[in-house]
Design a protein around this motif. Structure first.
Motif, mmCIF file in Angstrom:
data_model
loop_
_atom_site.group_PDB
_atom_site.id
_atom_site.type_symbol
_atom_site.label_atom_id
_atom_site.label_comp_id
_atom_site.label_asym_id
_atom_site.label_seq_id
_atom_site.Cartn_x
_atom_site.Cartn_y
_atom_site.Cartn_z
ATOM 1 N N ASP A 4 -31.492 68.701 -76.987
ATOM 2 C CA ASP A 4 -32.329 67.545 -77.304
ATOM 3 C C ASP A 4 -31.836 66.747 -78.514
ATOM 4 O OD1 ASP A 4 -33.841 68.290 -75.143
ATOM 5 O OD2 ASP A 4 -35.580 68.951 -76.312
ATOM 6 N N PRO A 5 -31.472 67.382 -79.631
ATOM 7 C CA PRO A 5 -31.000 66.581 -80.767
ATOM 8 C C PRO A 5 -29.746 65.763 -80.443
ATOM 9 C CG PRO A 5 -31.588 68.769 -81.512
ATOM 10 C CD PRO A 5 -31.622 68.799 -80.003
ATOM 11 N N GLY A 6 -28.856 66.326 -79.652
ATOM 12 C CA GLY A 6 -27.652 65.598 -79.263
ATOM 13 C C GLY A 6 -27.974 64.396 -78.400
ATOM 14 N N TYR A 7 -28.886 64.586 -77.430
ATOM 15 C CA TYR A 7 -29.298 63.469 -76.585
ATOM 16 C C TYR A 7 -30.055 62.421 -77.393
ATOM 17 C CZ TYR A 7 -27.839 65.475 -72.150
ATOM 18 O OH TYR A 7 -27.098 65.966 -71.121
ATOM 19 N N ALA A 8 -30.860 62.869 -78.362
ATOM 20 C CA ALA A 8 -31.593 61.921 -79.211
ATOM 21 C C ALA A 8 -30.613 61.057 -80.000
ATOM 22 C CB ALA A 8 -32.523 62.671 -80.155
ATOM 23 N N GLN A 9 -29.604 61.690 -80.602
ATOM 24 C CA GLN A 9 -28.604 60.926 -81.359
ATOM 25 C C GLN A 9 -27.839 59.976 -80.446
ATOM 26 O OE1 GLN A 9 -26.341 64.022 -83.246
ATOM 27 N NE2 GLN A 9 -27.763 64.187 -84.970
ATOM 28 N N LEU A 10 -27.455 60.454 -79.288
ATOM 29 C CA LEU A 10 -26.745 59.601 -78.328
ATOM 30 C C LEU A 10 -27.621 58.427 -77.898
ATOM 31 C CD1 LEU A 10 -24.223 59.130 -76.611
ATOM 32 C CD2 LEU A 10 -25.209 60.649 -74.892
ATOM 33 N N GLY A 11 -28.887 58.690 -77.646
ATOM 34 C CA GLY A 11 -29.811 57.633 -77.266
ATOM 35 C C GLY A 11 -29.957 56.574 -78.340
ATOM 36 N N LEU A 12 -29.977 57.007 -79.595
ATOM 37 C CA LEU A 12 -30.067 56.041 -80.695
ATOM 38 C C LEU A 12 -28.785 55.225 -80.805
ATOM 39 C CD1 LEU A 12 -31.904 58.220 -83.353
ATOM 40 C CD2 LEU A 12 -32.823 56.262 -82.082
ATOM 41 N N LEU A 19 -30.219 52.526 -72.188
ATOM 42 C CA LEU A 19 -30.951 53.696 -71.693
ATOM 43 C C LEU A 19 -31.857 53.310 -70.529
ATOM 44 C CD1 LEU A 19 -32.040 55.543 -74.965
ATOM 45 C CD2 LEU A 19 -30.425 56.356 -73.248
ATOM 46 N N ALA A 20 -32.625 52.245 -70.709
ATOM 47 C CA ALA A 20 -33.537 51.805 -69.659
ATOM 48 C C ALA A 20 -32.768 51.354 -68.415
ATOM 49 C CB ALA A 20 -34.434 50.677 -70.176
ATOM 50 N N GLU A 21 -31.667 50.635 -68.615
ATOM 51 C CA GLU A 21 -30.862 50.181 -67.471
ATOM 52 C C GLU A 21 -30.286 51.360 -66.697
ATOM 53 O OE1 GLU A 21 -27.909 47.511 -69.047
ATOM 54 O OE2 GLU A 21 -29.406 46.006 -69.585
ATOM 55 N N GLN A 22 -29.794 52.370 -67.408
ATOM 56 C CA GLN A 22 -29.210 53.529 -66.731
ATOM 57 C C GLN A 22 -30.270 54.304 -65.964
ATOM 58 O OE1 GLN A 22 -25.670 54.263 -66.787
ATOM 59 N NE2 GLN A 22 -26.495 55.260 -64.981
ATOM 60 N N ALA A 23 -31.456 54.429 -66.533
ATOM 61 C CA ALA A 23 -32.540 55.121 -65.835
ATOM 62 C C ALA A 23 -32.853 54.426 -64.512
ATOM 63 C CB ALA A 23 -33.781 55.182 -66.726
ATOM 64 N N VAL A 24 -32.889 53.107 -64.527
ATOM 65 C CA VAL A 24 -33.146 52.347 -63.289
ATOM 66 C C VAL A 24 -32.024 52.581 -62.279
ATOM 67 C CG1 VAL A 24 -33.313 50.006 -62.337
ATOM 68 C CG2 VAL A 24 -34.638 50.631 -64.366
ATOM 69 N N TYR A 71 -36.733 60.075 -78.365
ATOM 70 C CA TYR A 71 -37.437 60.990 -77.477
ATOM 71 C C TYR A 71 -37.217 60.633 -76.012
ATOM 72 C CZ TYR A 71 -39.672 63.582 -81.180
ATOM 73 O OH TYR A 71 -39.893 64.400 -82.239
ATOM 74 N N SER A 72 -37.195 59.357 -75.699
ATOM 75 C CA SER A 72 -36.962 58.938 -74.314
ATOM 76 C C SER A 72 -35.580 59.356 -73.844
ATOM 77 C CB SER A 72 -37.116 57.423 -74.195
ATOM 78 O OG SER A 72 -38.436 57.034 -74.490
ATOM 79 N N GLN A 77 -41.529 61.392 -74.636
ATOM 80 C CA GLN A 77 -42.197 60.123 -74.899
ATOM 81 C C GLN A 77 -42.906 59.684 -73.631
ATOM 82 O OE1 GLN A 77 -42.719 59.163 -77.768
ATOM 83 N NE2 GLN A 77 -43.329 57.053 -77.716
ATOM 84 N N ASN A 78 -42.572 58.582 -73.048
ATOM 85 C CA ASN A 78 -43.246 58.081 -71.845
ATOM 86 C C ASN A 78 -42.368 58.209 -70.610
ATOM 87 O OD1 ASN A 78 -45.584 57.352 -73.231
ATOM 88 N ND2 ASN A 78 -44.653 55.450 -73.911
#
Length: 176
Positions: A4-12, A19-24, A71-72, A77-78
């Motif tokens: 999780d911390p690695g993904y959080a840093q990558l997300g930031l 992030l939102a575009e890739q999720a779609v 968190y996303s 998160q959501n």
């Protein structure tokens, strides 16, 4: 123990918009075209870039001082993902970034048992490039061999790639 911390840093580092575009691209916010009647399949949900930029609920001990984007990035998160969505994401990575139309139907036969029609696999979405998927696969394989799933008994004769963990779970159903 946690990625999780690695993904959080990558997300930031990536930012809310990518992030939102890739999720779609992976099928979030769309109902997968599974061959079931309407209403039986639900869409997974991923927050918009705008929603992520608003941050966390400051009263939540989990989110104090940490933006919702972090968190996303690791599924909290959501973010709401169905088991089908998780399977499609993993299968898409294994399939070079191509997510196939999920289906239950294999073939249609007539009353004499003769095949009238065979299901033909079709790509639903191209979520990543084959090169990007190829970079993720060894990481998922390492989880099965030396990571959090390393001791669960996967046969060494199989090539296994996994993503372990549950970011959040729903409220348990209780009966009266």
């Amino acid at each position: 123990q946690s990625c999780d911390p690695g993904y959080a840093q990558l997300g930031l580092l990536l930012g809310a918009e990518p992030l939102a575009e890739q999720a779609v691209l992976f099928g979030f916010d769309s109902v997968p075209p599974l061959d079931l009647p309407t209403g039986y399949v639900q869409a997974s949900q991923y927050p918009t870039a705008e929603d992520m930029s608003q941050g966390c609920n400051p009263t939540s001990p989990q989110c104090v001082g940490i933006p919702g984007q972090a968190y996303s990035a690791f599924g909290q998160q959501n973010v709401f993902a169905t088991a089908l969505e998780n399977a499609l994401v993993a299968a898409g990575i294994a399939n070079g970034g191509a997510i196939m139309v999920p289906h239950l139907l294999e073939k249609i036969t007539n009353t004499q048992g003769q095949v009238v029609e065979n299901y033909q696999p079709k790509v639903w979405r191209q979520a990543t490039s084959p090169q990007a998927a190829a970079q993720v696969i060894p990481l998922m394989e390492a989880v099965a061999t030396s990571g959090t799933a390393g001791g669960v008994g996967f046969p060494s004769s199989l090539d296994v790639a996994v993503k372990t963990g549950t970011a959040q779970v729903g409220t348990p159903v209780t009966s009266n």
